[in-house]
Motif scaffolding. Sequence first.
Motif: not given
Length: 56
Positions: A18-20, A39-42, A45-50
């Motif tokens: 998460l960017r936060g 999870l990213l929608a909530k 700041q959004g974020g990334t995943y792999k």
Amino acid sequence: MGCGCGGKRTLLDYQVTLRGGGTQTVTHEDGGLAAVRQLLAKSPQGGTYKAVPRPK
């Protein structure tokens, strides 16, 4: 590369950053990619995943 049809499928877990700040692991049992997107929608700041293939 397999097509993902039939045979033994490799279960994927997802490492979410998460960017936060903070990382989280979402397992296949948690809901996989759909749970990751939720999870990213909530996260404001959004974020990334792999995807991380689970060792057999």
